[in-house]
Design a protein around this motif. Structure first.
Motif, PDB file in Angstrom:
ATOM      1  N   UNK A 241       0.798  -1.224   0.000  1.00 12.15           N
ATOM      2  CA  UNK A 241       0.000   0.000   0.000  1.00 12.15           C
ATOM      3  C   UNK A 241       0.829   1.270   0.000  1.00 12.15           C
ATOM      4  N   UNK A 242       2.121   1.150   0.065  1.00  9.38           N
ATOM      5  CA  UNK A 242       2.995   2.318  -0.050  1.00  9.38           C
ATOM      6  C   UNK A 242       3.333   2.642  -1.503  1.00  9.38           C
ATOM      7  N   UNK A 243       2.879   1.811  -2.438  1.00 10.40           N
ATOM      8  CA  UNK A 243       3.262   1.949  -3.844  1.00 10.40           C
ATOM      9  C   UNK A 243       2.171   2.664  -4.639  1.00 10.40           C
ATOM     10  N   UNK A 244       2.538   3.758  -5.265  1.00  4.35           N
ATOM     11  CA  UNK A 244       1.712   4.482  -6.224  1.00  4.35           C
ATOM     12  C   UNK A 244       2.418   4.351  -7.568  1.00  4.35           C
ATOM     13  N   UNK A 245       1.853   3.598  -8.534  1.00  7.05           N
ATOM     14  CA  UNK A 245       2.547   3.413  -9.816  1.00  7.05           C
ATOM     15  C   UNK A 245       2.819   4.744 -10.504  1.00  7.05           C
ATOM     16  N   UNK A 246       4.056   5.204 -10.387  1.00  7.24           N
ATOM     17  CA  UNK A 246       4.389   6.563 -10.813  1.00  7.24           C
ATOM     18  C   UNK A 246       4.395   6.783 -12.313  1.00  7.24           C
ATOM     19  N   UNK A 247       4.394   5.703 -13.095  1.00 10.88           N
ATOM     20  CA  UNK A 247       4.353   5.833 -14.551  1.00 10.88           C
ATOM     21  C   UNK A 247       2.937   5.734 -15.104  1.00 10.88           C
ATOM     22  N   UNK A 248       1.956   5.626 -14.223  1.00 11.08           N
ATOM     23  CA  UNK A 248       0.561   5.522 -14.650  1.00 11.08           C
ATOM     24  C   UNK A 248       0.069   6.917 -15.037  1.00 11.08           C
ATOM     25  N   UNK A 249      -0.092   7.144 -16.334  1.00  9.87           N
ATOM     26  CA  UNK A 249      -0.436   8.479 -16.831  1.00  9.87           C
ATOM     27  C   UNK A 249      -1.786   8.943 -16.281  1.00  9.87           C
ATOM     28  N   UNK A 250      -2.760   8.052 -16.280  1.00 11.06           N
ATOM     29  CA  UNK A 250      -4.076   8.416 -15.763  1.00 11.06           C
ATOM     30  C   UNK A 250      -4.034   8.759 -14.289  1.00 11.06           C
ATOM     31  N   UNK A 251      -3.299   7.969 -13.511  1.00 10.98           N
ATOM     32  CA  UNK A 251      -3.192   8.223 -12.078  1.00 10.98           C
ATOM     33  C   UNK A 251      -2.446   9.519 -11.807  1.00 10.98           C
ATOM     34  N   UNK A 252      -1.412   9.804 -12.609  1.00  9.48           N
ATOM     35  CA  UNK A 252      -0.682  11.065 -12.441  1.00  9.48           C
ATOM     36  C   UNK A 252      -1.589  12.257 -12.722  1.00  9.48           C
ATOM     37  N   UNK A 253      -2.438  12.131 -13.734  1.00  9.54           N
ATOM     38  CA  UNK A 253      -3.363  13.210 -14.060  1.00  9.54           C
ATOM     39  C   UNK A 253      -4.346  13.453 -12.920  1.00  9.54           C
ATOM     40  N   UNK A 254      -4.849  12.359 -12.334  1.00  5.40           N
ATOM     41  CA  UNK A 254      -5.782  12.487 -11.200  1.00  5.40           C
ATOM     42  C   UNK A 254      -5.084  13.129 -10.008  1.00  5.40           C
ATOM     43  N   UNK A 255      -3.844  12.729  -9.765  1.00  6.99           N
ATOM     44  CA  UNK A 255      -3.086  13.285  -8.652  1.00  6.99           C
ATOM     45  C   UNK A 255      -2.829  14.779  -8.861  1.00  6.99           C
ATOM     46  N   UNK A 256      -2.476  15.142 -10.061  1.00  5.99           N
ATOM     47  CA  UNK A 256      -2.244  16.561 -10.386  1.00  5.99           C
ATOM     48  C   UNK A 256      -3.508  17.386 -10.137  1.00  5.99           C
ATOM     49  N   UNK A 257      -4.653  16.867 -10.597  1.00  2.87           N
ATOM     50  CA  UNK A 257      -5.915  17.589 -10.423  1.00  2.87           C
ATOM     51  C   UNK A 257      -6.280  17.712  -8.948  1.00  2.87           C
ATOM     52  N   UNK A 258      -6.095  16.632  -8.201  1.00  3.84           N
ATOM     53  CA  UNK A 258      -6.437  16.643  -6.773  1.00  3.84           C
ATOM     54  C   UNK A 258      -5.583  17.651  -6.013  1.00  3.84           C
ATOM     55  N   UNK A 259      -4.306  17.731  -6.346  1.00  2.37           N
ATOM     56  CA  UNK A 259      -3.401  18.627  -5.644  1.00  2.37           C
ATOM     57  C   UNK A 259      -3.464  20.059  -6.178  1.00  2.37           C
ATOM     58  N   UNK A 260      -4.179  20.266  -7.296  1.00  2.36           N
ATOM     59  CA  UNK A 260      -4.295  21.591  -7.866  1.00  2.36           C
ATOM     60  C   UNK A 260      -2.998  22.121  -8.440  1.00  2.36           C
ATOM     61  N   UNK A 261      -2.208  21.225  -9.037  1.00  2.00           N
ATOM     62  CA  UNK A 261      -0.912  21.609  -9.578  1.00  2.00           C
ATOM     63  C   UNK A 261      -1.048  22.132 -11.001  1.00  2.00           C
ATOM     64  N   UNK A 262      -0.168  23.027 -11.388  1.00  2.00           N
ATOM     65  CA  UNK A 262      -0.177  23.564 -12.751  1.00  2.00           C
ATOM     66  C   UNK A 262       0.662  22.712 -13.697  1.00  2.00           C
ATOM     67  N   UNK A 263       1.816  22.278 -13.212  1.00  4.62           N
ATOM     68  CA  UNK A 263       2.721  21.508 -14.053  1.00  4.62           C
ATOM     69  C   UNK A 263       2.368  20.023 -14.015  1.00  4.62           C
ATOM     70  N   UNK A 264       2.596  19.356 -15.147  1.00  2.00           N
ATOM     71  CA  UNK A 264       2.412  17.913 -15.187  1.00  2.00           C
ATOM     72  C   UNK A 264       3.426  17.231 -14.278  1.00  2.00           C
ATOM     73  N   UNK A 265       3.041  16.065 -13.777  1.00  2.00           N
ATOM     74  CA  UNK A 265       3.911  15.295 -12.896  1.00  2.00           C
ATOM     75  C   UNK A 265       4.695  14.258 -13.693  1.00  2.00           C
TER      76      UNK A 265
END
Length: 305
Positions: A241-265
């Motif tokens: 449960x400590x693993x967030x698949x960091x190469x998952x494009x969809x998950x990165x997009x969701x994370x960016x939106x949730x955190x309110x970030x401007x730059x892509x992750x």
């Protein structure tokens, strides 16, 4: 046909079947894992025999109906542990909820999906095949390929819902047959190789014993398995449960939106922004998955109607 009904008692509450079933399904197109708004159903293979399980929840009671040909004895002892692992019933999330309580950002997310448990595929084999099938494709298309594979090689109860294919079937499927189902040549060879080595040179019990780094190295030695697939298997196959698949494009997009970030992750920034919530990055992955499904309307109405 024989029907056996039993309750599952070893549950760490809170638990919601609907949310957990959706985290397991990922999309409504998934035909292996089905949810009709009240019942989660799936065919599990036990000793070469298909068993249809139908699971319902009534407040703090989880009931399982197991339908089979009647040859399997003590079916609760055989099927119960598989269901518990799939639905994360024994996972204690109290530390995670305590962390969220003191974190405004995380609390706003977790409170919406209270009762979600981290699901796992019934086997590491299924987790790896899912990862391979969905590489460089949309999740929707990847699940369609997996549906076709299940229809082709899975076992069924009275020709209804099919189980996920077993290794012994897939290793005998020819590359041409994979191609007819829509798989690329490279994915066909990767899945065939996995089916051949699974339980032999790749032993799931030994994989469970390895730490994250060593498990990643072992998984990446498999044909067709890169970093994304390996991390996907750590989370969804091994329950890390400590693993967030960091190469998952969809998950990165969701994370960016949730955190309110401007730059892509990118991969490194994903790891960095999640440090404050470790060792629960994988739980955030599942919560963001549900956030996306809610926005698509799947959590508000029965999906298959």
């Amino acid at each position: 046909m024989s029907e056996q009904v039993f309750s599952l008692d070893r549950i760490q509450w809170p638990f919601r079947l609907d949310l957990t079933a959706w985290a397991l399904r990922r999309k409504a197109v998934n035909e292996v894992d089905q949810w009709d708004g009240e019942t989660y159903s799936r065919v599990i293979v036990e000793r070469d025999e298909p068993v249809m399980i139908k699971i319902t929840q009534s407040e703090n009671r989880l009931q399982v109906k197991a339908i089979s040909d009647g040859k399997i004895k003590n079916i609760k002892s055989k099927i119960g542990p598989i269901v518990e692992r799939m639905l994360g019933l024994n996972v204690d999330l109290r530390k995670f909820y305590r962390l969220a309580k003191n974190d405004e950002k995380l609390s706003a997310l977790t409170s919406r999906f209270l009762g979600l448990k981290p699901p796992r595929f019934p086997s590491v084999f299924e987790a790896i095949v899912n990862g391979i099938a969905c590489q460089q494709l949309s999740l929707h298309v990847g699940l369609i390929l997996l549906n076709r594979l299940a229809t082709k090689c899975g076992l069924a109860i009275e020709n209804s819902q099919h189980s996920f294919p077993r290794p012994e079937c897939l290793k005998h499927l020819s590359p041409a047959q994979f191609r007819k189902l829509g798989f690329s040549h490279s994915k066909a060879l990767a899945i065939k190789n996995l089916a051949r080595v699974y339980d032999h040179s790749l032993k799931p019990d030994r994989l469970e014993e390895l730490n994250d780094d060593k498990a990643l190295v072992r998984l990446e030695q498999l044909r067709g398995v890169g970093r994304w697939t390996a991390e996907y298997v750590l989370l969804r196959g091994l329950g890390r449960l400590n693993v967030f698949p960091g190469d998952d494009v969809g998950a990165r997009s969701k994370l960016k939106r949730w955190l309110g970030l401007r730059k892509d992750l990118d991969y490194i920034r994903v790891k960095k922004v999640l440090e404050r919530w470790q060792p629960f990055a994988g739980l955030i992955y599942f919560h963001l998955l549900l956030d996306g499904l809610e926005k698509e309307g799947y959590l508000n109405s029965p999906p298959d109607k």
